[in-house]
Write a protein that holds these residues in place. Structure first.
Motif, PDB file in Angstrom:
ATOM      1  N   ALA A  19       0.830  -1.201   0.000  1.00 38.07           N
ATOM      2  CA  ALA A  19       0.000   0.000   0.000  1.00 38.07           C
ATOM      3  C   ALA A  19       0.866   1.252   0.000  1.00 38.07           C
ATOM      4  O   ALA A  19       0.568   2.225  -0.711  1.00 38.07           O
ATOM      5  CB  ALA A  19      -0.923  -0.005   1.215  1.00 38.07           C
ATOM      6  N   ASP A  20       1.929   1.233   0.763  1.00 32.82           N
ATOM      7  CA  ASP A  20       2.834   2.374   0.809  1.00 32.82           C
ATOM      8  C   ASP A  20       3.503   2.594  -0.546  1.00 32.82           C
ATOM      9  O   ASP A  20       3.652   3.734  -0.999  1.00 32.82           O
ATOM     10  CB  ASP A  20       3.883   2.155   1.896  1.00 32.82           C
ATOM     11  CG  ASP A  20       4.706   3.387   2.158  1.00 32.82           C
ATOM     12  OD1 ASP A  20       4.121   4.493   2.195  1.00 32.82           O
ATOM     13  OD2 ASP A  20       5.933   3.258   2.338  1.00 32.82           O
ATOM     14  N   ALA A  21       3.895   1.521  -1.210  1.00 32.68           N
ATOM     15  CA  ALA A  21       4.507   1.638  -2.536  1.00 32.68           C
ATOM     16  C   ALA A  21       3.520   2.238  -3.531  1.00 32.68           C
ATOM     17  O   ALA A  21       3.899   3.071  -4.370  1.00 32.68           O
ATOM     18  CB  ALA A  21       4.990   0.275  -3.014  1.00 32.68           C
ATOM     19  N   ARG A  22       2.249   1.842  -3.450  1.00 36.52           N
ATOM     20  CA  ARG A  22       1.239   2.415  -4.343  1.00 36.52           C
ATOM     21  C   ARG A  22       1.073   3.910  -4.092  1.00 36.52           C
ATOM     22  O   ARG A  22       0.955   4.695  -5.021  1.00 36.52           O
ATOM     23  CB  ARG A  22      -0.111   1.733  -4.136  1.00 36.52           C
ATOM     24  CG  ARG A  22      -0.311   0.517  -4.947  1.00 36.52           C
ATOM     25  CD  ARG A  22      -1.760   0.102  -4.871  1.00 36.52           C
ATOM     26  NE  ARG A  22      -1.947  -1.186  -5.502  1.00 36.52           N
ATOM     27  CZ  ARG A  22      -3.092  -1.810  -5.561  1.00 36.52           C
ATOM     28  NH1 ARG A  22      -4.168  -1.274  -5.023  1.00 36.52           N
ATOM     29  NH2 ARG A  22      -3.195  -2.976  -6.144  1.00 36.52           N
ATOM     30  N   GLU A  23       1.037   4.276  -2.803  1.00 32.18           N
ATOM     31  CA  GLU A  23       0.862   5.691  -2.469  1.00 32.18           C
ATOM     32  C   GLU A  23       2.061   6.516  -2.934  1.00 32.18           C
ATOM     33  O   GLU A  23       1.895   7.635  -3.411  1.00 32.18           O
ATOM     34  CB  GLU A  23       0.647   5.851  -0.968  1.00 32.18           C
ATOM     35  CG  GLU A  23      -0.710   5.351  -0.526  1.00 32.18           C
ATOM     36  CD  GLU A  23      -0.890   5.385   0.981  1.00 32.18           C
ATOM     37  OE1 GLU A  23       0.069   5.737   1.703  1.00 32.18           O
ATOM     38  OE2 GLU A  23      -1.995   5.063   1.431  1.00 32.18           O
ATOM     39  N   ARG A  24       3.258   5.985  -2.793  1.00 33.60           N
ATOM     40  CA  ARG A  24       4.447   6.705  -3.258  1.00 33.60           C
ATOM     41  C   ARG A  24       4.423   6.877  -4.771  1.00 33.60           C
ATOM     42  O   ARG A  24       4.762   7.937  -5.289  1.00 33.60           O
ATOM     43  CB  ARG A  24       5.713   5.959  -2.849  1.00 33.60           C
ATOM     44  CG  ARG A  24       6.030   6.100  -1.402  1.00 33.60           C
ATOM     45  CD  ARG A  24       7.315   5.410  -1.068  1.00 33.60           C
ATOM     46  NE  ARG A  24       7.522   5.428   0.366  1.00 33.60           N
ATOM     47  CZ  ARG A  24       8.540   4.874   0.964  1.00 33.60           C
ATOM     48  NH1 ARG A  24       9.460   4.233   0.254  1.00 33.60           N
ATOM     49  NH2 ARG A  24       8.665   4.930   2.273  1.00 33.60           N
ATOM     50  N   ALA A  25       4.030   5.835  -5.481  1.00 35.31           N
ATOM     51  CA  ALA A  25       3.952   5.922  -6.939  1.00 35.31           C
ATOM     52  C   ALA A  25       2.917   6.963  -7.356  1.00 35.31           C
ATOM     53  O   ALA A  25       3.143   7.733  -8.300  1.00 35.31           O
ATOM     54  CB  ALA A  25       3.605   4.557  -7.531  1.00 35.31           C
ATOM     55  N   ALA A  26       1.801   7.011  -6.648  1.00 35.16           N
ATOM     56  CA  ALA A  26       0.767   7.992  -6.969  1.00 35.16           C
ATOM     57  C   ALA A  26       1.270   9.403  -6.704  1.00 35.16           C
ATOM     58  O   ALA A  26       1.011  10.328  -7.490  1.00 35.16           O
ATOM     59  CB  ALA A  26      -0.491   7.710  -6.160  1.00 35.16           C
ATOM     60  N   ARG A  27       1.981   9.601  -5.593  1.00 39.88           N
ATOM     61  CA  ARG A  27       2.539  10.923  -5.286  1.00 39.88           C
ATOM     62  C   ARG A  27       3.551  11.357  -6.340  1.00 39.88           C
ATOM     63  O   ARG A  27       3.552  12.510  -6.768  1.00 39.88           O
ATOM     64  CB  ARG A  27       3.201  10.925  -3.912  1.00 39.88           C
ATOM     65  CG  ARG A  27       2.250  11.355  -2.827  1.00 39.88           C
ATOM     66  CD  ARG A  27       2.976  11.516  -1.517  1.00 39.88           C
ATOM     67  NE  ARG A  27       2.677  10.319  -0.732  1.00 39.88           N
ATOM     68  CZ  ARG A  27       3.544   9.571  -0.098  1.00 39.88           C
ATOM     69  NH1 ARG A  27       4.814   9.873  -0.098  1.00 39.88           N
ATOM     70  NH2 ARG A  27       3.171   8.498   0.554  1.00 39.88           N
ATOM     71  N   LEU A  28       4.420  10.432  -6.743  1.00 40.05           N
ATOM     72  CA  LEU A  28       5.420  10.763  -7.765  1.00 40.05           C
ATOM     73  C   LEU A  28       4.746  11.110  -9.093  1.00 40.05           C
ATOM     74  O   LEU A  28       5.172  12.033  -9.787  1.00 40.05           O
ATOM     75  CB  LEU A  28       6.380   9.598  -7.958  1.00 40.05           C
ATOM     76  CG  LEU A  28       7.436   9.408  -6.864  1.00 40.05           C
ATOM     77  CD1 LEU A  28       8.227   8.136  -7.116  1.00 40.05           C
ATOM     78  CD2 LEU A  28       8.358  10.606  -6.816  1.00 40.05           C
ATOM     79  N   GLU A  29       3.717  10.352  -9.430  1.00 43.52           N
ATOM     80  CA  GLU A  29       3.011  10.619 -10.687  1.00 43.52           C
ATOM     81  C   GLU A  29       2.335  11.979 -10.641  1.00 43.52           C
ATOM     82  O   GLU A  29       2.362  12.733 -11.618  1.00 43.52           O
ATOM     83  CB  GLU A  29       1.999   9.512 -10.972  1.00 43.52           C
ATOM     84  CG  GLU A  29       1.349   9.660 -12.324  1.00 43.52           C
ATOM     85  CD  GLU A  29       0.465   8.485 -12.648  1.00 43.52           C
ATOM     86  OE1 GLU A  29      -0.695   8.736 -13.062  1.00 43.52           O
ATOM     87  OE2 GLU A  29       0.913   7.352 -12.477  1.00 43.52           O
TER      88      GLU A  29
END
Length: 90
Positions: free
Chosen positions: A75-85
């Motif tokens: 879940a944290d990896a998904r949130e980081r990817a969304a923030r970067l995007e």
């Protein structure tokens, strides 16, 4: 046009966080239900049910906590990817 943000990597992580809570709730709630295991029988290797069931709860809670940790890293990896995007779009 919708106001909903685009969801990278197959969706938001909200469902994963709900799964994490569902994994952790039994580890907290079941030990609080003392009438569930407040009895002497059946015994296991001479230990009353009360004692060996608490040891089983410790092992079960550890497994549930480990599972919740693994899901939380995803879940944290998904949130980081969304923030970067989102940051890259600006």
């Amino acid at each position: 046009m919708t106001d909903a943000p685009d969801r990278p990597n197959g969706g938001s992580s909200r469902g994963l966080w709900i799964l994490i809570y569902c994994l952790l709730v039994p580890a907290v709630v079941v030990p609080l239900l003392v009438p569930l295991y407040d009895k002497a029988g059946p015994t296991l290797f001479g230990f009353p049910f009360y004692y060996w069931f608490q040891f089983a709860l410790i092992i079960g809670a550890a497994i549930l906590t480990l599972s919740a940790y693994v899901v939380s890293t995803k879940a944290d990896a998904r949130e980081r990817a969304a923030r970067l995007e989102r940051r890259d779009r600006r």
